[in-house]
Write an enzyme that holds these catalytic residues in place. Sequence first.
Site, PDB file in Angstrom:
ATOM      1  N   GLU A   9       0.898  -1.243   0.017  1.00  0.00           N
ATOM      2  CA  GLU A   9      -0.061   0.076  -0.362  1.00  0.00           C
ATOM      3  C   GLU A   9       0.839   1.286  -0.064  1.00  0.00           C
ATOM      4  OE1 GLU A   9      -3.354   2.596   0.245  1.00  0.00           O
ATOM      5  OE2 GLU A   9      -3.028   0.759  -0.416  1.00  0.00           O
ATOM      6  N   CYS A  98      -2.192  -7.354   6.669  1.00  0.00           N
ATOM      7  CA  CYS A  98      -1.641  -6.012   6.745  1.00  0.00           C
ATOM      8  C   CYS A  98      -1.530  -5.781   8.156  1.00  0.00           C
ATOM      9  CB  CYS A  98      -2.705  -5.021   6.037  1.00  0.00           C
ATOM     10  SG  CYS A  98      -2.268  -3.353   6.192  1.00  0.00           S
ATOM     11  N   GLY A 201       8.845 -12.942   2.890  1.00  0.00           N
ATOM     12  CA  GLY A 201       9.515 -12.240   3.927  1.00  0.00           C
ATOM     13  C   GLY A 201      10.778 -12.747   3.957  1.00  0.00           C
ATOM     14  N   GLY A 224       8.752  -8.265  -1.713  1.00  0.00           N
ATOM     15  CA  GLY A 224       7.700  -6.676  -1.577  1.00  0.00           C
ATOM     16  C   GLY A 224       8.873  -5.677  -1.712  1.00  0.00           C
TER      17      GLY A 224
END
Length: 315
Positions: A9, A98, A201, A224
């Site tokens: 986000e 999240c 992760g 990410g």
Amino acid sequence: MRVLLAPMEGVLDSLVRELLTEVNDYDLCITEFVRVVDQLLPVKVFHRICPELQNASRTPSGTLVRVQLLGQFPQWLAENAARAVELGFWGVDLNCGCPSKTVNGSGGGATLLKDPELIYQGAKAMREAVPAHLPVSVKVRLGWDSGEKKFEIADAVQQAGATELVVHGRTKEQGYRAEHIDWQAIGEIRQRLNIPVIANGEIWDWQSAQQCMAISGCDAVMIGRGALNIPNLSRVVKYNEPRMPWPEVVALLQKYTRLEKQGDTGLYHVARIKQWLSYLRKEYDEATELFQHVRVLNNSPDIARAIQAIDIEKL
């Protein structure tokens, strides 16, 4: 091996997806979350989050994009999931991981980890609303403040009929602290389920990806933050290629300044270029100097001129 680009986000929006999929080999992108509360969202909301809908739910370079929904009410998750695939999305994803206080305060994201039944009901409703040939995935963490419910969470996802599960190897309370990553726990979940499990992760390079897959047994990973540290990370992870040279990174940033964000009020590139440089500084010493140069600039034209003025041939 599959490599997926994570939903982040405020970071991995459509323009960054366009840039990163152009220089990578991602198998799938997940959008930033679409917040679902108590209504069927207007079509324009989905198009704003994912302009790729105008290109058959693919980035300009052809990488598939799946929409992520965030919410807690099964009925509205289902109705919005149905609308999403009617608009052309290749499947839907449910955000159950999240850790944002704002998101958790409204009952979404990682808050669902406290009650696996809510995950089951939400994922089941979405699965029933989406045609069987389209995937429904779920992204979770190991738990809220411990991993005690990790199997219950994973079972809820599978029993709901989800196609695949992405597991971030930390609890919500552990946040993103590197020392708490638990790939072994992801592996234990993978062994328990019959659906594919994707590890997420602390995957920053070829070595960490290989270690993660060896420990977890997963043959797919989601990346990410590392995708911003090293812009060609999927190729590094998949093929053990070297990281992108700095001149190519600058060229990517220059292209970024030329892309237009729908609805931009003139501040988009100010925030996003500085943000990306803060990630790049972790891998490229040159990014620190550039960051210091642009951090005092406060409008998009000045940022663009500063980036465009760099002579790549002299780097």
